[in-house]
Design a protein around this motif. Structure first.
Motif, PDB file in Angstrom:
ATOM      1  N   THR A   1       3.635 -13.115 -31.548  1.00  0.00           N
ATOM      2  CA  THR A   1       4.619 -13.850 -30.754  1.00  0.00           C
ATOM      3  C   THR A   1       5.214 -15.033 -31.510  1.00  0.00           C
ATOM      4  OG1 THR A   1       2.901 -15.250 -29.750  1.00  0.00           O
ATOM      5  CG2 THR A   1       3.490 -13.204 -28.588  1.00  0.00           C
ATOM      6  N   GLN A   2       5.066 -15.007 -32.833  1.00  0.00           N
ATOM      7  CA  GLN A   2       5.669 -16.048 -33.684  1.00  0.00           C
ATOM      8  C   GLN A   2       5.169 -17.452 -33.323  1.00  0.00           C
ATOM      9  OE1 GLN A   2       9.824 -15.318 -32.947  1.00  0.00           O
ATOM     10  NE2 GLN A   2       9.741 -13.250 -33.787  1.00  0.00           N
ATOM     11  N   GLY A   3       3.872 -17.522 -32.967  1.00  0.00           N
ATOM     12  CA  GLY A   3       3.241 -18.802 -32.665  1.00  0.00           C
ATOM     13  C   GLY A   3       3.393 -19.264 -31.232  1.00  0.00           C
ATOM     14  N   ALA A   4       4.084 -18.492 -30.399  1.00  0.00           N
ATOM     15  CA  ALA A   4       4.329 -18.919 -29.019  1.00  0.00           C
ATOM     16  C   ALA A   4       3.051 -18.937 -28.184  1.00  0.00           C
ATOM     17  CB  ALA A   4       5.369 -18.010 -28.367  1.00  0.00           C
ATOM     18  N   LEU A   5       2.182 -17.944 -28.382  1.00  0.00           N
ATOM     19  CA  LEU A   5       0.869 -17.997 -27.734  1.00  0.00           C
ATOM     20  C   LEU A   5      -0.071 -18.744 -28.663  1.00  0.00           C
ATOM     21  CD1 LEU A   5      -1.109 -17.115 -25.457  1.00  0.00           C
ATOM     22  CD2 LEU A   5      -1.723 -15.200 -26.951  1.00  0.00           C
ATOM     23  N   ASP A   6      -0.508 -19.910 -28.244  1.00  0.00           N
ATOM     24  CA  ASP A   6      -1.393 -20.730 -29.076  1.00  0.00           C
ATOM     25  C   ASP A   6      -2.522 -21.272 -28.206  1.00  0.00           C
ATOM     26  OD1 ASP A   6      -2.643 -22.538 -30.782  1.00  0.00           O
ATOM     27  OD2 ASP A   6      -0.761 -23.129 -31.740  1.00  0.00           O
ATOM     28  N   VAL A   7      -3.713 -20.724 -28.390  1.00  0.00           N
ATOM     29  CA  VAL A   7      -4.848 -21.114 -27.551  1.00  0.00           C
ATOM     30  C   VAL A   7      -5.441 -22.452 -27.956  1.00  0.00           C
ATOM     31  CG1 VAL A   7      -5.450 -18.767 -26.894  1.00  0.00           C
ATOM     32  CG2 VAL A   7      -6.410 -19.733 -28.994  1.00  0.00           C
ATOM     33  N   THR A   8      -4.858 -23.123 -28.974  1.00  0.00           N
ATOM     34  CA  THR A   8      -5.280 -24.484 -29.326  1.00  0.00           C
ATOM     35  C   THR A   8      -4.352 -25.525 -28.725  1.00  0.00           C
ATOM     36  OG1 THR A   8      -3.964 -24.677 -31.365  1.00  0.00           O
ATOM     37  CG2 THR A   8      -6.114 -23.608 -31.542  1.00  0.00           C
ATOM     38  N   VAL A   9      -3.436 -25.099 -27.867  1.00  0.00           N
ATOM     39  CA  VAL A   9      -2.456 -26.027 -27.301  1.00  0.00           C
ATOM     40  C   VAL A   9      -3.084 -26.916 -26.224  1.00  0.00           C
ATOM     41  CG1 VAL A   9      -1.580 -24.635 -25.353  1.00  0.00           C
ATOM     42  CG2 VAL A   9      -0.003 -26.091 -26.673  1.00  0.00           C
TER      43      VAL A   9
END
Length: 346
Positions: free
Chosen positions: A114-122
């Motif tokens: 997702t080109q960085g859109a899903l980021d579980v470190t957010v």
């Protein structure tokens, strides 16, 4: 002869019972409960005499979901993910369960997709904007606060080691905070589905907080059919989009229900864009994704929602993803769907 007659009667009676059981239409069993701050529903056909009793199945499902929470709930202070988030030592490997490792690995894969859109470190940014387990705020944070929180955000700051038998997780910065809420409900659906299949159930529908997986047939002999809610239905118009789930999963992400207002009355979405470091701002009201498993569908729905309608649809066509989008155009809602999604409706 009396003994033979008794055996014959016993055999004949047993055969009548089995024939009656086979001829009787299978009953739908419905189990419901609470987990992960939401509710779950499991429906399955009781079409075999060897299946566990519903109350036993209910207890087993609760145990499965309690274990997922023990591993990945940020609201549970002693969970594996909370222990990782509380770590202040960098590059110190923390031993984690295989399930936790597998979900983290899938989150990393979907981050790239997702080109960085899903980021579980957010998580630090989610907490800063008032949508995490820490607190809720009623003001928009300033640039200095956002910059400071963003220093600990980035999938590259998580070090996962997993050989399939043992796994560890480490962080490169002390403030790194994992939040798997964008994918853990889907994983919970998959774990429940795996368990009930092991119990001999072949026809079932599992739902946790709106994420679903269906397999086999319902009592009418059809694939499980589920409806995608459209925002205009809340206003009293419109119809649901009905899709069949034949060994497939459905997950939906949107922000037309989950948001709050800051002190100035600005509407703040609960979904944070890791690139802008702020709540998303686009016309996409919700996106539904159909995939082979709920873990992937759940993660993709969040990541694609962050991207917005144009990028999400383009990525879906590029990867052959089945997605359904509801877009707010200023006056009302319109819908779009990918080529793969259209095929499911035919």
């Amino acid at each position: 002869m009396p003994m033979l007659k008794s055996l014959y009667l016993l055999f004949f009676g047993t055969m009548l019972f089995l024939l009656a059981a086979c001829g009787k239409q299978a009953q739908t069993v419905t189990l419901q409960g609470e987990t992960m701050g939401t509710t779950y529903t499991v429906k399955y056909l009781s079409d075999s005499l060897d299946l566990p009793k519903p109350e036993i199945m209910q207890a087993q499902i609760d145990n499965v979901l309690q274990e997922v929470n023990r591993q990945m709930s940020t609201y549970q202070a002693d969970s594996e993910i909370s222990q990782f988030n509380q770590l202040r030592e960098t590059y110190r490997p923390l031993k984690i369960s295989q399930d936790f490792a597998d979900v983290t690995a899938e989150a990393i894969r979907l981050n790239q997709m997702t080109q960085g859109a899903l980021d579980v470190t957010v998580g630090p940014l989610v907490n800063l904007w008032g949508f995490g387990p820490d607190k809720e705020i009623t003001y928009s944070p300033g640039k200095a606060e956002i910059d400071q929180a963003a220093q600990a955000v980035g999938i590259d700051k998580v070090v996962l080691a997993n050989d399939g038998e043992s796994a560890t997780l480490a962080k490169t910065q002390a403030g790194v905070y994992l939040d798997l809420s964008s994918i853990a409900k889907g994983f919970g659906v998959d774990k429940v589905a795996q368990h009930i299949e092991k119990s001999g159930i072949r026809n079932y529908l599992v739902e946790i907080g709106g994420e679903l997986h269906g397999k086999g047939r319902n009592a009418s002999g059809e694939a499980w059919r589920v409806g995608i809610e459209q925002p205009n239905m809340i206003q009293g118009s419109g119809t649901q989009i009905i899709v069949p789930l034949d060994n497939q999963s459905l997950a939906t992400s949107g922000d037309y229900r989950n948001f709050h207002l800051d002190a100035n009355g600005n509407r703040l979405s609960h979904i944070i864009n890791p690139q802008t470091r702020a709540p998303i701002r686009h016309k996409l009201a919700s996106i539904s994704v159909i995939a082979d498993n709920a873990t992937t569908a759940d993660g993709l729905s969040t990541g694609l929602f962050v991207l917005g309608e144009e990028k999400a649809l383009a990525l879906a066509e590029q990867h052959g993803l089945a997605v359904f989008l509801i877009i707010y155009d200023g006056n009302g809602y319109k819908t779009e769907m990918s080529s793969a999604f259209k095929k499911l409706l035919n």
